[in-house]
Design a protein around this motif. Structure first.
Motif, PDB file in Angstrom:
ATOM      1  N   HIS A 214       0.818  -1.211   0.000  1.00 42.04           N
ATOM      2  CA  HIS A 214       0.000   0.000   0.000  1.00 42.04           C
ATOM      3  C   HIS A 214       0.851   1.260   0.000  1.00 42.04           C
ATOM      4  O   HIS A 214       0.330   2.347  -0.242  1.00 42.04           O
ATOM      5  N   GLN A 249      -8.631  -6.006  -4.323  1.00 42.32           N
ATOM      6  CA  GLN A 249      -7.449  -5.559  -3.604  1.00 42.32           C
ATOM      7  C   GLN A 249      -7.062  -4.116  -3.936  1.00 42.32           C
ATOM      8  O   GLN A 249      -5.922  -3.708  -3.725  1.00 42.32           O
ATOM      9  N   GLY A 251      -8.043  -1.438  -2.434  1.00 42.43           N
ATOM     10  CA  GLY A 251      -7.738  -0.769  -1.174  1.00 42.43           C
ATOM     11  C   GLY A 251      -8.301   0.638  -1.126  1.00 42.43           C
ATOM     12  O   GLY A 251      -7.784   1.544  -1.768  1.00 42.43           O
ATOM     13  N   ASP A 298       1.256  -1.844   6.152  1.00 47.44           N
ATOM     14  CA  ASP A 298      -0.038  -1.165   6.269  1.00 47.44           C
ATOM     15  C   ASP A 298       0.126   0.348   6.420  1.00 47.44           C
ATOM     16  O   ASP A 298      -0.434   0.978   7.321  1.00 47.44           O
TER      17      ASP A 298
END
Length: 389
Positions: A214, A249, A251, A298
């Motif tokens: 990320h 995915q 996000g 994260d």
């Protein structure tokens, strides 16, 4: 543009790919037999290197320009915003990748005649048709989640004379009924390799996928070999890429205002001697920010525009509302840092930079990934020395 001109464009592209090592000799015949232009829609949004943005080109209006882009080493957007509109939207959601990236990935996939291949993310169908040229169309199964994209790909392949099985479903679920496959290749980026891909690839088989964190959009292709237990897979990263993510995915990010509710008020303030260049580097895909993402879990970072000689860089914790900001200033020997929340995100980033320097500033070639029932673990040089990502 005449047919001779079209052929000249493809010949020049092929020559360029060969010189750069993206197109290897075993893929030359497939490149010659399967042109990308045969799989593109009439209206495309190729990336223009001069303007640094995607431009709209319609085959009916500008055939010469359309073929020039089709035979250039640039990515071509074919859908925006999951098809909710007809023109250019906000987010590119389907595309035809740069030919150099396509053939680098096919090279790394190491397919042999007769191999059964599962492709995740059909897109235009060009990549699947290239694979079919090598292994036979009966040995290629492709999965596409988008109904319209899947239908167009089927039509493209059939019109080209290579009808292929395109399954309309979430590629993260794999294809257990059709398993086992010798090779699995994803043309959509992931932050976590789905267990289904390991399950559906035979022991000793390979999984090739664009993988990233990320932290930034700097991804890398990872080449995983499935272990004898059929449950784990491990391998090295092979090179930098940037792909649209699997829908599951992508996000979602709550946005800056959800984190920094009172400005810098109340945040802990310190200073750092880490420079802007040390943190951000200047060239694309140097690997530095990719490594930071591996070490700082994260976390999302954003680089703001420079104003009045200052550039803020923000960090956001995705598991809570922790945030940090470092403010780089022209000519400054120290940069102020603000941190808020249970995580000291800047401290984590600074520690990751120290680790990177201490490890000899490794690039992609020294990094690897192991996936299995216990999750994902990255490693440097040796899988036995790994950490959770």
């Amino acid at each position: 543009m005449t047919l001779d001109g079209v052929e000249e464009g493809r010949t020049e592209l092929g020559r360029s790919l060969l010189e750069r090592g993206a197109l290897t000799s075993d893929w030359v015949l497939a490149f010659a037999a399967v042109p990308r232009s045969a799989f593109l829609p009439r209206r495309i949004w190729p990336y223009d290197m001069d303007s640094g943005t995607s431009v709209s080109v319609d085959l009916r209006d500008e055939p010469g320009l359309w073929f020039t882009y089709a035979d250039s080493d640039v990515p071509v957007v074919t859908q925006w915003d999951d098809g909710r509109g007809t023109g250019r939207g906000v987010t590119a959601t389907s595309s035809a990748s740069m030919p150099s990236v396509v053939f680098r990935m096919l090279r790394d996939l190491d397919v042999k005649a007769g191999h059964r291949v599962l492709e995740i993310g059909t897109g235009t169908g060009w990549n699947a048709a290239l694979l079919a040229q090598r292994v036979g169309r009966e040995n290629v199964v492709s999965i596409e989640i988008d109904t319209a994209v899947a239908a167009a790909a089927r039509d493209n392949c059939a019109r080209f004379g290579t009808p292929l099985l395109v399954l309309e479903r979430d590629g993260a679920d794999g294809d257990e009924p059709g398993a086992p496959y010798d090779r699995t290749i994803a043309t959509a980026g992931v932050r976590a390799v789905p267990a289904a891909w390991v399950r559906d690839t035979r022991p000793g088989g390979l999984i090739l996928a664009p993988w990233g964190t990320h932290f930034s959009n700097e991804d890398a292709t990872v080449r995983l070999e499935v272990a004898g237990d059929g449950k784990t897979a491990s391998g090295r990263f092979t090179g930098p890429v940037e792909f649209m993510k699997l829908r599951a995915q992508r996000g979602e990010f709550a946005g800056h205002d959800a984190y920094v509710t009172k400005g810098l008020e109340g945040a802990d303030r310190t200073v750092t001697r880490i420079t802007e260049e040390e943190l951000l580097d200047t060239g694309p895909f140097t690997g530095r920010r990719f490594v930071l993402g591996l070490r700082v879990r994260d976390c999302r970072h954003q680089v703001a525009e420079r104003r009045n000689g200052a550039r803020p860089v923000w960090f956001y914790g995705l598991g809570d509302r922790s945030w940090a900001c470092v403010m780089f200033q022209d000519g400054g020997r120290e940069a102020p840092v603000w941190q808020s929340g249970p995580r000291r995100l800047w401290d984590e980033v600074a520690a990751a930079l120290d680790w990177w320097r201490g490890a000899g500033k490794p690039g992609y070639e020294r990094l690897g990934l192991t996936v299995g029932p216990q999750g994902q673990r990255a490693w440097l040089d040796d899988p036995s020395d790994a950490w959770d990502v």
